[in-house]
Enzyme design. Sequence first.
Site, PDB file in Angstrom:
ATOM      1  N   SER A  13       0.776  -1.136  -0.087  1.00  0.00           N
ATOM      2  CA  SER A  13      -0.018  -0.166  -0.064  1.00  0.00           C
ATOM      3  C   SER A  13       0.810   1.111  -0.016  1.00  0.00           C
ATOM      4  O   SER A  13       0.775   2.274   0.995  1.00  0.00           O
ATOM      5  CB  SER A  13      -1.000   0.171   1.301  1.00  0.00           C
ATOM      6  OG  SER A  13      -1.549  -1.106   1.263  1.00  0.00           O
ATOM      7  N   THR A  14       1.940   1.307  -0.796  1.00  0.00           N
ATOM      8  CA  THR A  14       2.952   2.550  -0.831  1.00  0.00           C
ATOM      9  C   THR A  14       2.201   3.813  -1.027  1.00  0.00           C
ATOM     10  O   THR A  14       2.418   4.455  -0.128  1.00  0.00           O
ATOM     11  CB  THR A  14       3.867   2.066  -1.912  1.00  0.00           C
ATOM     12  OG1 THR A  14       4.346   0.840  -2.041  1.00  0.00           O
ATOM     13  CG2 THR A  14       4.993   3.293  -1.943  1.00  0.00           C
ATOM     14  N   ARG A  15       1.413   3.906  -1.903  1.00  0.00           N
ATOM     15  CA  ARG A  15       0.639   5.087  -2.066  1.00  0.00           C
ATOM     16  C   ARG A  15      -0.249   5.665  -1.162  1.00  0.00           C
ATOM     17  O   ARG A  15      -0.963   6.571  -0.939  1.00  0.00           O
ATOM     18  CB  ARG A  15       0.175   5.455  -3.335  1.00  0.00           C
ATOM     19  CG  ARG A  15       1.156   5.515  -4.670  1.00  0.00           C
ATOM     20  CD  ARG A  15       0.713   5.762  -5.890  1.00  0.00           C
ATOM     21  NE  ARG A  15       1.855   5.661  -6.948  1.00  0.00           N
ATOM     22  CZ  ARG A  15       1.793   6.093  -8.198  1.00  0.00           C
ATOM     23  NH1 ARG A  15       0.376   6.536  -8.552  1.00  0.00           N
ATOM     24  NH2 ARG A  15       2.724   5.874  -9.260  1.00  0.00           N
ATOM     25  N   MET A  16      -0.889   4.455  -0.414  1.00  0.00           N
ATOM     26  CA  MET A  16      -1.958   4.836   0.437  1.00  0.00           C
ATOM     27  C   MET A  16      -1.295   5.164   1.857  1.00  0.00           C
ATOM     28  O   MET A  16      -1.885   5.267   2.848  1.00  0.00           O
ATOM     29  CB  MET A  16      -2.948   3.487   0.634  1.00  0.00           C
ATOM     30  CG  MET A  16      -3.576   3.298  -0.741  1.00  0.00           C
ATOM     31  SD  MET A  16      -4.764   1.947  -0.747  1.00  0.00           S
ATOM     32  CE  MET A  16      -6.096   2.768  -0.048  1.00  0.00           C
ATOM     33  N   LYS A  17      -0.053   4.853   1.828  1.00  0.00           N
ATOM     34  CA  LYS A  17       0.751   4.963   3.161  1.00  0.00           C
ATOM     35  C   LYS A  17       0.222   4.139   4.309  1.00  0.00           C
ATOM     36  O   LYS A  17      -0.164   4.898   5.356  1.00  0.00           O
ATOM     37  CB  LYS A  17       0.906   6.650   3.354  1.00  0.00           C
ATOM     38  CG  LYS A  17       1.752   7.407   2.225  1.00  0.00           C
ATOM     39  CD  LYS A  17       1.444   8.792   2.699  1.00  0.00           C
ATOM     40  CE  LYS A  17       2.071   9.820   1.357  1.00  0.00           C
ATOM     41  NZ  LYS A  17       2.094  10.998   1.655  1.00  0.00           N
TER      42      LYS A  17
END
Length: 253
Positions: A13-17
């Site tokens: 979930s890289t962009r969802m941090k």
Amino acid sequence: MPPVAIVLAAGKSTRMKSAVPKVLHELFGRPMIEYVLDAVRAAGVRRTVVIVGHQAEMVRQALLHHADLRFALQAEQRGTGHAVMMAAEALADHDGPALVLAGDTPLLQGSSLTGLLDEQRRHAAACVIGTAVTDANQGLGRVVRDAAGNFLRIVEQKDATPEEAAIREINTGCYAVDCRLLFESLQKVRPDNSQGEYYLTDVPAVLKAAGKTVVAAPRFTIPKRWESTRGRSLRRCGERCSGRRRRDSWRTE
């Protein structure tokens, strides 16, 4: 033979941090992947292989109550093509159509997947790529066609020329493909790209080069409120759009 499905659920979930796997982020109290599983069942799928990787055990535990699922581990993240390769053993006995799609597409509809399978039968195609036309094409694979409108290849934005980057038709990441030909063609995919990864998007070009029929079918529509969605805004947009799930969506990163 009834279709099977391969659902990609190994990503972070890289962009969802978030430390929570992207497919387990909830919309209306259900993990996103549950809506995807609903859609594949509505399309007639009775056996699904879920590819797990990041937080694999967490994803498995969340889905163990589904009797029609098997899990395959992508221990090393080497691209979407590599992820699909992990399902080869579980589907070694299947000689028929397979749906391949991402697990973070909560607005996906069974009718669209049925449409891909119908296109595959109608054209006797080795592969049908589900596409959509959108101005919000940033970061997405472009569908390249010849002058007659026939499919040529998919090119990822990172590898696209300026002319290819201007193409509005994008790959949704949903495919209907002959299962045996899928795994055969994956053996010919090479990581000759800027990411050094095995791209699932190279499979249609491999099949086409082998003389197989490949069709790009614009059967998906991206709702306007969904087009601008990225990262953590995914949940908010999904909740607004889910009440109108007559329309289809695709994976956001």
